[in-house]
Design a protein around this motif. Structure first.
Motif, PDB file in Angstrom:
ATOM      1  N   ALA A 182       0.830  -1.207   0.000  1.00  0.00           N
ATOM      2  CA  ALA A 182       0.000   0.000   0.000  1.00  0.00           C
ATOM      3  C   ALA A 182       0.863   1.256   0.000  1.00  0.00           C
ATOM      4  N   ILE A 183       1.925   1.235   0.787  1.00  0.00           N
ATOM      5  CA  ILE A 183       2.826   2.400   0.836  1.00  0.00           C
ATOM      6  C   ILE A 183       3.511   2.594  -0.509  1.00  0.00           C
ATOM      7  N   ASP A 184       3.969   1.506  -1.111  1.00  0.00           N
ATOM      8  CA  ASP A 184       4.600   1.597  -2.437  1.00  0.00           C
ATOM      9  C   ASP A 184       3.632   2.188  -3.454  1.00  0.00           C
ATOM     10  N   ASP A 185       2.382   1.756  -3.389  1.00  0.00           N
ATOM     11  CA  ASP A 185       1.380   2.248  -4.333  1.00  0.00           C
ATOM     12  C   ASP A 185       1.120   3.738  -4.113  1.00  0.00           C
ATOM     13  N   ILE A 186       1.053   4.155  -2.858  1.00  0.00           N
ATOM     14  CA  ILE A 186       0.824   5.571  -2.550  1.00  0.00           C
ATOM     15  C   ILE A 186       1.978   6.424  -3.075  1.00  0.00           C
ATOM     16  N   LEU A 187       3.200   5.964  -2.864  1.00  0.00           N
ATOM     17  CA  LEU A 187       4.363   6.728  -3.318  1.00  0.00           C
ATOM     18  C   LEU A 187       4.431   6.821  -4.836  1.00  0.00           C
ATOM     19  N   LYS A 188       3.892   5.821  -5.520  1.00  0.00           N
ATOM     20  CA  LYS A 188       3.923   5.819  -6.982  1.00  0.00           C
ATOM     21  C   LYS A 188       2.770   6.596  -7.589  1.00  0.00           C
ATOM     22  N   ASN A 189       1.592   6.513  -6.972  1.00  0.00           N
ATOM     23  CA  ASN A 189       0.385   6.977  -7.650  1.00  0.00           C
ATOM     24  C   ASN A 189      -0.391   8.096  -6.966  1.00  0.00           C
ATOM     25  N   SER A 190      -0.059   8.438  -5.731  1.00  0.00           N
ATOM     26  CA  SER A 190      -0.808   9.493  -5.043  1.00  0.00           C
ATOM     27  C   SER A 190      -0.131  10.848  -5.225  1.00  0.00           C
ATOM     28  N   PRO A 191      -0.918  11.938  -5.218  1.00  0.00           N
ATOM     29  CA  PRO A 191      -0.334  13.278  -5.263  1.00  0.00           C
ATOM     30  C   PRO A 191       0.611  13.494  -4.083  1.00  0.00           C
ATOM     31  N   LYS A 192       1.666  14.223  -4.308  1.00  0.00           N
ATOM     32  CA  LYS A 192       2.688  14.425  -3.269  1.00  0.00           C
ATOM     33  C   LYS A 192       2.108  14.996  -1.981  1.00  0.00           C
ATOM     34  N   ASP A 193       1.162  15.922  -2.122  1.00  0.00           N
ATOM     35  CA  ASP A 193       0.639  16.591  -0.935  1.00  0.00           C
ATOM     36  C   ASP A 193      -0.285  15.697  -0.105  1.00  0.00           C
ATOM     37  N   LYS A 194      -0.675  14.538  -0.642  1.00  0.00           N
ATOM     38  CA  LYS A 194      -1.568  13.640   0.084  1.00  0.00           C
ATOM     39  C   LYS A 194      -0.877  12.368   0.560  1.00  0.00           C
ATOM     40  N   GLN A 195       0.370  12.189   0.173  1.00  0.00           N
ATOM     41  CA  GLN A 195       1.046  10.934   0.484  1.00  0.00           C
ATOM     42  C   GLN A 195       1.234  10.707   1.978  1.00  0.00           C
ATOM     43  N   ALA A 196       1.685  11.703   2.690  1.00  0.00           N
ATOM     44  CA  ALA A 196       1.984  11.543   4.116  1.00  0.00           C
ATOM     45  C   ALA A 196       0.747  11.135   4.894  1.00  0.00           C
ATOM     46  N   ARG A 197      -0.381  11.791   4.629  1.00  0.00           N
ATOM     47  CA  ARG A 197      -1.621  11.467   5.352  1.00  0.00           C
ATOM     48  C   ARG A 197      -2.096  10.059   5.017  1.00  0.00           C
ATOM     49  N   ARG A 198      -2.047   9.690   3.740  1.00  0.00           N
ATOM     50  CA  ARG A 198      -2.514   8.360   3.338  1.00  0.00           C
ATOM     51  C   ARG A 198      -1.632   7.260   3.911  1.00  0.00           C
ATOM     52  N   ILE A 199      -0.330   7.490   3.939  1.00  0.00           N
ATOM     53  CA  ILE A 199       0.581   6.500   4.527  1.00  0.00           C
ATOM     54  C   ILE A 199       0.310   6.361   6.027  1.00  0.00           C
ATOM     55  N   ARG A 200       0.067   7.496   6.695  1.00  0.00           N
ATOM     56  CA  ARG A 200      -0.226   7.466   8.125  1.00  0.00           C
ATOM     57  C   ARG A 200      -1.495   6.644   8.408  1.00  0.00           C
ATOM     58  N   LEU A 201      -2.520   6.833   7.595  1.00  0.00           N
ATOM     59  CA  LEU A 201      -3.762   6.083   7.776  1.00  0.00           C
ATOM     60  C   LEU A 201      -3.560   4.588   7.521  1.00  0.00           C
ATOM     61  N   GLN A 202      -2.783   4.257   6.497  1.00  0.00           N
ATOM     62  CA  GLN A 202      -2.522   2.845   6.202  1.00  0.00           C
ATOM     63  C   GLN A 202      -1.740   2.188   7.342  1.00  0.00           C
ATOM     64  N   ARG A 203      -0.789   2.893   7.890  1.00  0.00           N
ATOM     65  CA  ARG A 203      -0.020   2.348   9.015  1.00  0.00           C
ATOM     66  C   ARG A 203      -0.908   2.137  10.234  1.00  0.00           C
ATOM     67  N   LEU A 204      -1.776   3.092  10.489  1.00  0.00           N
ATOM     68  CA  LEU A 204      -2.698   2.943  11.617  1.00  0.00           C
ATOM     69  C   LEU A 204      -3.582   1.721  11.410  1.00  0.00           C
ATOM     70  N   TYR A 205      -4.083   1.548  10.197  1.00  0.00           N
ATOM     71  CA  TYR A 205      -5.021   0.464   9.917  1.00  0.00           C
ATOM     72  C   TYR A 205      -4.353  -0.910  10.029  1.00  0.00           C
ATOM     73  N   TYR A 206      -3.197  -1.056   9.395  1.00  0.00           N
ATOM     74  CA  TYR A 206      -2.579  -2.386   9.341  1.00  0.00           C
ATOM     75  C   TYR A 206      -1.670  -2.694  10.531  1.00  0.00           C
ATOM     76  N   LYS A 207      -1.230  -1.679  11.248  1.00  0.00           N
ATOM     77  CA  LYS A 207      -0.409  -1.928  12.434  1.00  0.00           C
ATOM     78  C   LYS A 207      -1.229  -1.993  13.724  1.00  0.00           C
TER      79      LYS A 207
END
Length: 241
Positions: free
Chosen positions: A97-122
């Motif tokens: 999921a993080i790899d996909d976000i870094l490849k395909n998400s807008p730069k300004d939204k990457q940090a928030r989306r990665i944070r949410l994914q980490r919260l969800y899966y961790k």
């Protein structure tokens, strides 16, 4: 074949032709297609055993109560749930999921989306899938019911309900496999009439594996199809809201 052709062709076959062997590679391809089925939170907590060995097929046929479909099957595929792998799968899905976000998400939204994914899966996934004598699920249930007083929340969080979620995801893969087999001109029958202890013994599986379904495989004989297909009237199951 069209999807409608495939669905019409698929039947639960009770007797297979002993003179029509299956190609292992084609069955394996159908299993590979089954991995494309949806899975809750993409956790993919299942695996399967493609059985071609004659001795093992005999043991599984006995474990399946010596049903005709099992006794005449050319091959079998046993779908097994693996809830015990939730931590490992959560980590793998998170990395993807993080790899996909870094490849395909807008730069300004990457940090928030990665944070949410980490919260969800961790945090959320370990909380949901962990098991401890039913106690963990009871605590999850109390927490969900409390939060649910103030906002919508998933309430199916007891250990039994989470196990059902795992089996539902596995069942989606099973259906995809059977449709893929039908598209190749092969036949199947999903069996839930089996002795799970004997199935695990035949496949040398530990006690904590969940046997979702045993799928017999082959090419049908005419008498392998028992009568015309019966379905309840569509009006009884269709409700437009």
């Amino acid at each position: 074949m069209t999807l409608e052709n495939i669905l019409e062709h698929r039947r639960a076959i009770r007797k297979y032709d002993p003179n029509q062997p299956l190609e292992d590679s084609k069955v394996k391809d159908c299993i590979r297609m089954a991995t494309l089925a949806p899975s809750s939170s993409n956790m993919q907590l299942w695996e399967c055993y493609h059985v071609t060995d004659k001795d093992t097929l005999g043991k599984l046929a006995h474990a399946c109560l010596d049903q005709g479909s099992a006794r005449t099957a050319q091959q079998m595929v046993v779908f097994v749930t693996r809830q015990d792998l939730y931590r490992d799968h959560a980590q793998k899905v998170l990395r993807a999921a993080i790899d996909d976000i870094l490849k395909n998400s807008p730069k300004d939204k990457q940090a928030r989306r990665i944070r949410l994914q980490r919260l969800y899966y961790k945090r959320v996934m370990p909380m949901q899938y962990a098991r401890f004598l039913g106690i963990k699920g009871l605590l999850n249930k109390i927490l969900a019911q409390t939060i649910g007083l103030f906002r919508p929340i998933v309430r199916q969080v007891s250990e039994g309900e989470v196990s059902t979620v795992v089996h539902k995801s596995c069942a989606l893969a099973v259906q995809t496999f059977m449709l893929a087999m039908s598209e190749k001109g092969y036949d199947t029958c999903p069996l839930e009439g089996f002795d799970s202890r004997l199935v695990k013994k035949a496949l040398h599986l530990p006690y904590n594996r969940g046997i979702n379904m045993v799928i017999t495989c082959g090419v049908r004989l005419p008498e392998g199809v028992r009568g015309e297909r019966f379905r309840l009237p569509f009006e009884e199951i269709y409700h437009k809201v």
